[in-house]
Design a protein around this motif. Structure first.
Motif, PDB file in Angstrom:
ATOM      1  N   CYS A   1       0.771  -1.197  -0.081  1.00 38.36           N
ATOM      2  CA  CYS A   1      -0.091   0.022   0.176  1.00 38.36           C
ATOM      3  C   CYS A   1       1.001   1.181  -0.147  1.00 38.36           C
ATOM      4  N   LEU A   2       1.929   1.384   0.920  1.00 37.82           N
ATOM      5  CA  LEU A   2       2.731   2.387   0.895  1.00 37.82           C
ATOM      6  C   LEU A   2       3.689   2.904  -0.329  1.00 37.82           C
ATOM      7  N   LEU A   3       4.010   1.938  -1.030  1.00 41.59           N
ATOM      8  CA  LEU A   3       4.455   2.148  -2.097  1.00 41.59           C
ATOM      9  C   LEU A   3       3.728   1.997  -3.571  1.00 41.59           C
ATOM     10  N   ASN A   4       2.717   1.419  -3.597  1.00 40.41           N
ATOM     11  CA  ASN A   4       2.071   1.299  -4.846  1.00 40.41           C
ATOM     12  C   ASN A   4       0.645   1.852  -4.945  1.00 40.41           C
ATOM     13  N   TYR A   5      -0.250   1.921  -3.787  1.00 42.94           N
ATOM     14  CA  TYR A   5      -1.481   2.446  -3.813  1.00 42.94           C
ATOM     15  C   TYR A   5      -1.666   3.931  -4.162  1.00 42.94           C
ATOM     16  N   LYS A   6      -1.895   4.125  -5.285  1.00 39.94           N
ATOM     17  CA  LYS A   6      -1.907   5.756  -5.632  1.00 39.94           C
ATOM     18  C   LYS A   6      -3.089   6.484  -4.970  1.00 39.94           C
ATOM     19  N   GLY A   7      -4.055   5.728  -4.661  1.00 41.57           N
ATOM     20  CA  GLY A   7      -5.166   6.366  -3.914  1.00 41.57           C
ATOM     21  C   GLY A   7      -4.775   6.708  -2.345  1.00 41.57           C
ATOM     22  N   PHE A   8      -3.962   5.994  -1.779  1.00 41.88           N
ATOM     23  CA  PHE A   8      -3.158   6.291  -0.567  1.00 41.88           C
ATOM     24  C   PHE A   8      -2.340   7.209  -0.716  1.00 41.88           C
ATOM     25  N   LEU A   9      -1.647   7.274  -1.587  1.00 40.89           N
ATOM     26  CA  LEU A   9      -0.468   8.278  -1.900  1.00 40.89           C
ATOM     27  C   LEU A   9      -1.188   9.618  -2.225  1.00 40.89           C
ATOM     28  N   ALA A  10      -2.160   9.606  -2.884  1.00 39.94           N
ATOM     29  CA  ALA A  10      -2.805  10.957  -3.313  1.00 39.94           C
ATOM     30  C   ALA A  10      -3.350  11.552  -2.125  1.00 39.94           C
ATOM     31  N   CYS A  11      -4.074  10.642  -0.997  1.00 40.71           N
ATOM     32  CA  CYS A  11      -4.683  11.029   0.049  1.00 40.71           C
ATOM     33  C   CYS A  11      -3.628  11.644   0.954  1.00 40.71           C
ATOM     34  N   GLN A  12      -2.494  11.287   1.023  1.00 44.92           N
ATOM     35  CA  GLN A  12      -1.389  11.699   1.930  1.00 44.92           C
ATOM     36  C   GLN A  12      -1.009  12.933   1.578  1.00 44.92           C
ATOM     37  N   ALA A  13      -0.749  13.043   0.269  1.00 41.74           N
ATOM     38  CA  ALA A  13      -0.140  14.395  -0.436  1.00 41.74           C
ATOM     39  C   ALA A  13      -1.421  15.417  -0.074  1.00 41.74           C
ATOM     40  N   HIS A  14      -2.671  15.074  -0.278  1.00 40.73           N
ATOM     41  CA  HIS A  14      -3.502  16.010  -0.222  1.00 40.73           C
ATOM     42  C   HIS A  14      -3.598  16.594   1.218  1.00 40.73           C
ATOM     43  N   ARG A  15      -3.253  15.950   2.076  1.00 39.05           N
ATOM     44  CA  ARG A  15      -3.372  16.134   3.695  1.00 39.05           C
ATOM     45  C   ARG A  15      -2.365  17.129   3.635  1.00 39.05           C
ATOM     46  N   VAL A  16      -1.074  17.223   2.976  1.00 41.47           N
ATOM     47  CA  VAL A  16      -0.123  18.316   3.206  1.00 41.47           C
ATOM     48  C   VAL A  16      -0.566  19.511   2.291  1.00 41.47           C
ATOM     49  N   ALA A  17      -1.171  19.279   1.233  1.00 40.51           N
ATOM     50  CA  ALA A  17      -1.633  20.545   0.495  1.00 40.51           C
ATOM     51  C   ALA A  17      -2.824  21.366   1.310  1.00 40.51           C
ATOM     52  N   HIS A  18      -3.668  20.512   2.032  1.00 40.50           N
ATOM     53  CA  HIS A  18      -4.748  20.926   2.755  1.00 40.50           C
ATOM     54  C   HIS A  18      -4.104  21.856   4.050  1.00 40.50           C
TER      55      HIS A  18
END
Length: 288
Positions: A114-131
């Motif tokens: 999940c950490l390496l390959n799940y783009k939904g997870f990665l997009a969500c973590q990057a969004h949290r920083v953008a927010h």
């Protein structure tokens, strides 16, 4: 450890202990995979095994995923690491999102996967920083980050949108979340879901998604409406009015299973159970 037992132990321990346990699991999985597949050994070392913490690994991975010729990976690494290392709520949400993917998606074989390959997870973590940047009035940088997330992951979430924790963006391609949308905790959203507005209306104009909601693939939810806690939105549905808690809405336009006056209610939390189809026998007699 079974999912139920882990959730119970998590509640009994502090968030720091939970994060440490999860990071230990991720590193053990990476070591196992590096031994089993030598072709990935260098990749796994650079993304996971060379790092001392989950936030450092995640920041490094996001920085490399989202960088461009003019937005350097080192700049992004510093940006992500500063955000994650100074905000315990961001780290807690990351842990909850990893758990959500691992335990709700049968295709997720490990936390490291999940950490390496799940783009939904990665997009969500990057969004949290953008927010976080958006709330700090660093709006140009937040919008630039949103643009890169959309380019790389095909997930378009406005940096002002508020998202809880324990979120699963399953497959994630084509997910659109508008500026004033709110997503609660323990929500699961499939690909090509839109949480949108209704034209040129300004101010508060996007859906509010309650805790434990499941939104099926291709569903469209428009306007400043409420999807109640534990509700289920069937795949391909178009929802334009409020959906009561613990009910199922399906179709175009969406209808409540059991009827508007006395809709059928369910006891489970669909955002966690991922039950997409149990309502079919009550909603339709169509048989292939």
């Amino acid at each position: 450890m079974p999912a139920g037992e882990y959730r119970q132990s998590s509640r009994e321990s502090g968030s720091g202990e939970e994060e440490a346990w999860l990071w230990g699991q991720i590193k053990a999985e990476a070591r196992r995979d590096a031994e089993a597949e030598p072709a990935l050994a260098s990749y796994l070392y650079s993304t996971i095994l060379s790092h001392s913490s989950l936030e450092r690994s995640l920041s490094f991975h996001l920085g490399n995923k989202l960088c461009s010729s003019t937005l350097l990976s080192t700049l992004l690494y510093d940006l992500f690491l500063n955000s994650f290392s100074t905000d315990v709520n961001l780290r807690s949400a990351t842990v909850a999102d990893l758990r959500a993917a691992r335990y709700r998606d049968p295709a997720c074989i490990s936390f490291s996967h999940c950490l390496l390959n799940y783009k939904g997870f990665l997009a969500c973590q990057a969004h949290r920083v953008a927010h976080k940047l958006w709330t700090q009035t660093r709006k140009p940088l937040a919008l630039a980050l949103q643009s890169r997330i959309s380019d790389v992951f095909a997930v378009d979430i406005h940096p002002a949108a508020k998202i809880g924790k324990g979120i699963l963006f399953d497959h994630a391609t084509g997910v659109v979340v508008g500026e004033t949308a709110v997503i609660g905790n323990n929500v699961s959203i499939l690909h090509h879901v839109t949480l949108g507005g209704t034209g040129k209306v300004s101010d508060d104009r996007h859906p509010k998604i309650g805790d434990g909601v499941l939104i099926g693939a291709g569903a469209t939810i428009l306007g400043n409406i409420k999807i109640g806690e534990g509700a289920k939105i069937g795949a391909g549905s178009v929802v334009l009015i409020d959906v009561p808690p613990r009910t199922t809405a399906v179709g175009n336009p969406a209808r409540l299973v059991g009827g508007k006056e006395q809709p059928t209610k369910h006891e489970e939390i669909p955002g966690e159970s991922m039950d997409h189809t149990s309502f079919i026998s009550e909603w339709s007699d169509y048989i292939i």
